[in-house]
Scaffold this motif. Sequence first.
Motif, mmCIF file in Angstrom:
data_model
loop_
_atom_site.group_PDB
_atom_site.id
_atom_site.type_symbol
_atom_site.label_atom_id
_atom_site.label_comp_id
_atom_site.label_asym_id
_atom_site.label_seq_id
_atom_site.Cartn_x
_atom_site.Cartn_y
_atom_site.Cartn_z
ATOM 1 N N LYS A 67 19.042 -3.799 22.263
ATOM 2 C CA LYS A 67 19.115 -5.080 22.964
ATOM 3 C C LYS A 67 19.570 -6.192 22.023
ATOM 4 N N HIS A 68 19.471 -5.942 20.735
ATOM 5 C CA HIS A 68 19.704 -6.994 19.749
ATOM 6 C C HIS A 68 21.048 -6.808 19.052
ATOM 7 N N LYS A 69 21.411 -7.788 18.216
ATOM 8 C CA LYS A 69 22.726 -7.781 17.577
ATOM 9 C C LYS A 69 22.672 -7.492 16.079
ATOM 10 N N SER A 70 21.767 -8.146 15.379
ATOM 11 C CA SER A 70 21.761 -8.043 13.915
ATOM 12 C C SER A 70 20.363 -7.736 13.403
ATOM 13 N N LEU A 71 19.791 -6.660 13.928
ATOM 14 C CA LEU A 71 18.433 -6.249 13.586
ATOM 15 C C LEU A 71 18.451 -4.852 12.981
ATOM 16 N N ILE A 72 17.648 -4.677 11.930
ATOM 17 C CA ILE A 72 17.440 -3.363 11.325
ATOM 18 C C ILE A 72 15.945 -3.109 11.264
ATOM 19 N N VAL A 73 15.506 -1.973 11.793
ATOM 20 C CA VAL A 73 14.093 -1.594 11.719
ATOM 21 C C VAL A 73 13.955 -0.461 10.718
ATOM 22 N N LEU A 74 13.079 -0.666 9.755
ATOM 23 C CA LEU A 74 12.891 0.281 8.647
ATOM 24 C C LEU A 74 11.561 1.009 8.815
ATOM 25 N N ARG A 75 11.611 2.340 8.659
ATOM 26 C CA ARG A 75 10.399 3.144 8.780
ATOM 27 C C ARG A 75 10.430 4.247 7.716
ATOM 28 N N ALA A 76 9.258 4.860 7.464
ATOM 29 C CA ALA A 76 9.198 5.906 6.433
ATOM 30 C C ALA A 76 8.096 6.896 6.763
ATOM 31 N N TYR A 77 8.219 8.084 6.192
ATOM 32 C CA TYR A 77 7.211 9.139 6.353
ATOM 33 C C TYR A 77 6.175 9.080 5.225
ATOM 34 N N THR A 78 6.491 8.326 4.185
ATOM 35 C CA THR A 78 5.742 8.358 2.923
ATOM 36 C C THR A 78 4.241 8.231 3.094
ATOM 37 N N LYS A 79 3.772 7.061 3.555
ATOM 38 C CA LYS A 79 2.339 6.797 3.685
ATOM 39 C C LYS A 79 1.804 7.381 4.981
ATOM 40 N N THR A 80 2.633 7.349 6.027
ATOM 41 C CA THR A 80 2.188 7.774 7.352
ATOM 42 C C THR A 80 1.740 9.223 7.378
ATOM 43 N N PHE A 81 2.492 10.096 6.707
ATOM 44 C CA PHE A 81 2.177 11.522 6.717
ATOM 45 C C PHE A 81 1.694 12.028 5.352
ATOM 46 N N ALA A 82 1.365 11.089 4.474
ATOM 47 C CA ALA A 82 0.792 11.428 3.157
ATOM 48 C C ALA A 82 1.711 12.345 2.351
ATOM 49 N N ILE A 83 3.020 12.006 2.329
ATOM 50 C CA ILE A 83 3.978 12.806 1.554
ATOM 51 C C ILE A 83 4.856 11.904 0.669
ATOM 52 N N PRO A 84 4.256 11.002 -0.131
ATOM 53 C CA PRO A 84 5.078 10.102 -0.943
ATOM 54 C C PRO A 84 5.944 10.824 -1.957
ATOM 55 N N GLY A 85 5.534 12.023 -2.376
ATOM 56 C CA GLY A 85 6.315 12.772 -3.346
ATOM 57 C C GLY A 85 7.566 13.403 -2.770
ATOM 58 N N VAL A 86 7.674 13.446 -1.446
ATOM 59 C CA VAL A 86 8.837 14.063 -0.802
ATOM 60 C C VAL A 86 9.998 13.084 -0.701
ATOM 61 N N ARG A 87 9.714 11.789 -0.543
ATOM 62 C CA ARG A 87 10.721 10.736 -0.481
ATOM 63 C C ARG A 87 11.632 10.864 0.733
ATOM 64 N N ILE A 88 11.212 10.268 1.842
ATOM 65 C CA ILE A 88 12.041 10.263 3.045
ATOM 66 C C ILE A 88 11.705 9.050 3.911
ATOM 67 N N GLY A 89 12.752 8.306 4.263
ATOM 68 C CA GLY A 89 12.622 7.160 5.141
ATOM 69 C C GLY A 89 13.894 6.994 5.950
ATOM 70 N N TYR A 90 13.880 6.082 6.897
ATOM 71 C CA TYR A 90 15.067 5.873 7.719
ATOM 72 C C TYR A 90 15.059 4.464 8.284
ATOM 73 N N CYS A 91 16.205 4.050 8.766
ATOM 74 C CA CYS A 91 16.270 2.793 9.504
ATOM 75 C C CYS A 91 17.081 3.002 10.769
ATOM 76 N N ILE A 92 16.797 2.154 11.750
ATOM 77 C CA ILE A 92 17.538 2.143 13.006
ATOM 78 C C ILE A 92 18.219 0.788 13.096
ATOM 79 N N CYS A 93 19.529 0.806 13.225
ATOM 80 C CA CYS A 93 20.306 -0.431 13.263
ATOM 81 C C CYS A 93 20.680 -0.778 14.699
ATOM 82 N N ALA A 94 20.684 -2.069 14.999
ATOM 83 C CA ALA A 94 21.088 -2.509 16.334
ATOM 84 C C ALA A 94 22.567 -2.246 16.577
ATOM 85 N N ASP A 95 23.324 -2.190 15.505
ATOM 86 C CA ASP A 95 24.778 -2.073 15.595
ATOM 87 C C ASP A 95 25.257 -0.866 14.795
ATOM 88 N N LYS A 96 26.110 -0.037 15.394
ATOM 89 C CA LYS A 96 26.569 1.179 14.707
ATOM 90 C C LYS A 96 27.476 0.865 13.524
#
Length: 347
Positions: free
Chosen positions: A195-224
Amino acid sequence: MHGGDIYRNSIRTDFSVNINPLGMPSEVQWVLTEAVLHANKYPDIYHERLVEETANLFNAPNENIVYGNGASEIIMAICHSISPKKVLLLAPCFSGYETCVKGACQDCSISYHTLSEDNDFEIHHDILEHIQVEKADLMFLTNPNNPNGRLISKSLLDEIVISCEKAGTVLVVDECFLALTGKDMENSLAYDITKHKSLIVLRAYTKTFAIPGVRIGYCICADKLMASSLKNHLPEWNLSIFAQMAGAECLKHKEYLLDSAKLIEKERSYLTQGLANLGAKVFSSDANYILFRCADSELDKKVLKHSILIRECSDYNGLEKGFYRVAVKSHEDNEKLLSALEDLLND
């Protein structure tokens, strides 16, 4: 800048990093073990399985999703990609944003929207005027904020997004801790990002799934196009086989997140009350970490004698000596922390 320095300290219990107290799901641990059998192959350079399953989860286009070697790699890529001349940050907030801005953007100025200690460092509507006055190229927000753990209301978040769009500001909302509040669906901007134009949402697995040593995160951008630009600032094969397989498994565990949020809510209340009983000034939190202040400016060093590590917060812009952040952990661990602090503060 970060907690978790267990390598230069003798630590039994680490309260300086807010890892999910339920620990790594057993299925994820099994998948990581299985990944060893695939370590003789290159990982998928496009992270196709991960991207597709993430897109389905958030009802977002595949091409709008960018994966990285933890959220920190993506933050740096955002700074390189946008190359801002002016950045707006909160004070206090996660110091990693400032580190990336200074490292990636040599001629960039940083402005701060200062939060009030008297208001538990909560974000209020006065930020909207600040956004319009500054007209920064880039702004970072953390929801819930770090280090105090307060959620930004969805209604105010929506206003902030609109205000940033009017000001020509790319807004990055860091939701790396949101799933552990139990209020992900009603507070996240990721589920309707297109719905938006210039928004980036950042998320990660690090703390959520207790795997900080694995190193994995992602972002979802409003614009491709924005997502495509970010990918150009990331190295090839930036996710290992271990990260890709673990990430795909993590996406299946919604019940685990609900159970985690319930445990955290209960233990956060216990730990908050315990710290207050010891005379600390405790700031309201919705997250799996708590900010508090006490008169002892050497508390972090003293508690090391109990082999416990807590996060000293004077490196956060807007905080000073005497501010500390502790993770919400298991009841047994929380009892150990309070017992150690009682000994030290009574002395």
